[in-house]
Motif scaffolding. Sequence first.
Motif, PDB file in Angstrom:
ATOM      1  N   UNK A  94       0.837  -1.206   0.000  1.00 37.30           N
ATOM      2  CA  UNK A  94       0.000   0.000   0.000  1.00 37.30           C
ATOM      3  C   UNK A  94       0.866   1.247   0.000  1.00 37.30           C
ATOM      4  N   UNK A  95       1.969   1.186   0.751  1.00 37.83           N
ATOM      5  CA  UNK A  95       2.878   2.337   0.822  1.00 37.83           C
ATOM      6  C   UNK A  95       3.485   2.636  -0.549  1.00 37.83           C
ATOM      7  N   UNK A  96       3.963   1.591  -1.225  1.00 38.33           N
ATOM      8  CA  UNK A  96       4.569   1.798  -2.546  1.00 38.33           C
ATOM      9  C   UNK A  96       3.551   2.327  -3.552  1.00 38.33           C
ATOM     10  N   UNK A  97       2.342   1.792  -3.497  1.00 39.69           N
ATOM     11  CA  UNK A  97       1.303   2.252  -4.418  1.00 39.69           C
ATOM     12  C   UNK A  97       0.940   3.707  -4.147  1.00 39.69           C
ATOM     13  N   UNK A  98       0.860   4.071  -2.869  1.00 44.89           N
ATOM     14  CA  UNK A  98       0.520   5.450  -2.515  1.00 44.89           C
ATOM     15  C   UNK A  98       1.612   6.416  -2.948  1.00 44.89           C
ATOM     16  N   UNK A  99       2.858   6.024  -2.762  1.00 43.26           N
ATOM     17  CA  UNK A  99       3.972   6.881  -3.173  1.00 43.26           C
ATOM     18  C   UNK A  99       3.967   7.076  -4.682  1.00 43.26           C
ATOM     19  N   UNK A 100       3.667   5.996  -5.408  1.00 39.27           N
ATOM     20  CA  UNK A 100       3.649   6.086  -6.867  1.00 39.27           C
ATOM     21  C   UNK A 100       2.491   6.954  -7.358  1.00 39.27           C
ATOM     22  N   UNK A 162       4.813  13.029  -2.950  1.00 36.74           N
ATOM     23  CA  UNK A 162       4.276  14.124  -3.749  1.00 36.74           C
ATOM     24  C   UNK A 162       2.853  14.446  -3.299  1.00 36.74           C
ATOM     25  N   UNK A 163       2.568  15.731  -3.212  1.00 35.69           N
ATOM     26  CA  UNK A 163       1.253  16.203  -2.791  1.00 35.69           C
ATOM     27  C   UNK A 163       0.776  17.270  -3.758  1.00 35.69           C
ATOM     28  N   UNK A 164      -0.392  17.036  -4.327  1.00 36.43           N
ATOM     29  CA  UNK A 164      -1.029  18.050  -5.171  1.00 36.43           C
ATOM     30  C   UNK A 164      -1.942  18.866  -4.262  1.00 36.43           C
ATOM     31  N   UNK A 165      -1.526  20.058  -3.965  1.00 34.42           N
ATOM     32  CA  UNK A 165      -2.232  20.916  -3.017  1.00 34.42           C
ATOM     33  C   UNK A 165      -3.020  21.977  -3.763  1.00 34.42           C
TER      34      UNK A 165
END
Length: 432
Positions: A94-100, A162-165
């Motif tokens: 889940x962590x790898x998928x979220x980071x990607x 990465x965060x799209x704010x």
Amino acid sequence: MGESVSPVTKPFAAALVKSTAWERVAWENEAGDGASSWLCEREAGARSDGGRRPSPEIGVSHVSDPPLLPHFTSPIIKKKLEGAVGFSNLPNQVHRKSIKKGFQFTVMVVGESGLGKSTLVNTLFNTSLYPAKDAKVELTNEIPSTVEIQAIAADIEENGVKLKLTVVDTPGFGDFINNDEAWGPILENIEARFDAFLDQENRVNRKRIVDTRVHACLYFIAPTGHALKPLDVEFMKRLAGCVNLIPVIAKSDTMTDEEVKVFKSRILDDINANKINIYQPPTYENDDPETIQENKEIVSRIPFAVEHCDFVKLRQMLIRTHMEELKEFTNEVLYESYRTTKLAETGGDLNVTSNPIKKLEADKAAHDAKLAKMEAEMKAVFDQKVAEKEAKLKQAEEELYARHREMKEQLELKQRRMSPKPPTQKKGFFGK
């Protein structure tokens, strides 16, 4: 009389008549009084038929169907693995998928001008999201008639995450002499974002759904030191049901610690008296003591006085510990409530899947209507431009005609002045 069940469960229920006494007692405890009455009724029918139990396929007219059967599950038993299997690696997947995939977050800031909204946002995310204010901007006499809605989007990154704010600003709120319905454009914008998400969910292709819903709203309260103003109360009452409200005391450095404490108490009293739901960190049974203590400290700081050491707790709640909680509450509670109400108003059925063909036809009709509206607007703009151009040409023609007439009059005057006068004859003494 018991409740009827589907034919699939009847043979199984009828088989319980032949079960052992222990099984009968266990099932009766699960199913309740309806099961007992049904079994007694079933057995009475069998005895009246000479002891022969009726077949569940044939049935007996005076015997009702069995009650709705409970869901039989065996008790959960914890087992110890004899060796490694691999599902302990699921959090890493889940962590790898979220980071990607990256993350996205939308926050709205609302408050009167001069309360430090842009400064706080820039400080929260440690970047210059808002452009520097130009001191040389010329002042005009034009006064905006409504609250504006401005969105600032930025892609930021921290340690590979990465965060799209997106920051939604509301310049003009509370700056008018008459602030009635000042919350209207803000509420419409939030609901429009819900509608856009609902429209994406109802599409045939839902692979690329963009979430633009507002996940948190920072509401800035002026440091009056007294209580909430009527505008503050009305705004929070209107928006509490569709967004996570987080009250913030602006410019709190103008107040002493004791004044801030009293002001916070009065604000909370007003919020409770008006039954306004503000966001508070949720608590769970399996939370560790450290998390429970952190949540208690965050709750104790609401409303946040950011210049009085509450800034750290505000950032912690908004970004470090509860950003996903804010998004989850928006999706599962606020949006679902709006979605249910919206579909009920439009006659939609939540239990029926939309017909793809009808959906395509509806999308086409909406697209055609949008094109027709755009065409009408473009025609209106074109007609307006043509009318303005014709008016300018007519004015220029009139000015040119007036100039021509003036020049003609001046030319005639000069000609009269320059033309020679006829000679005059001198007369004698006697007129000869």
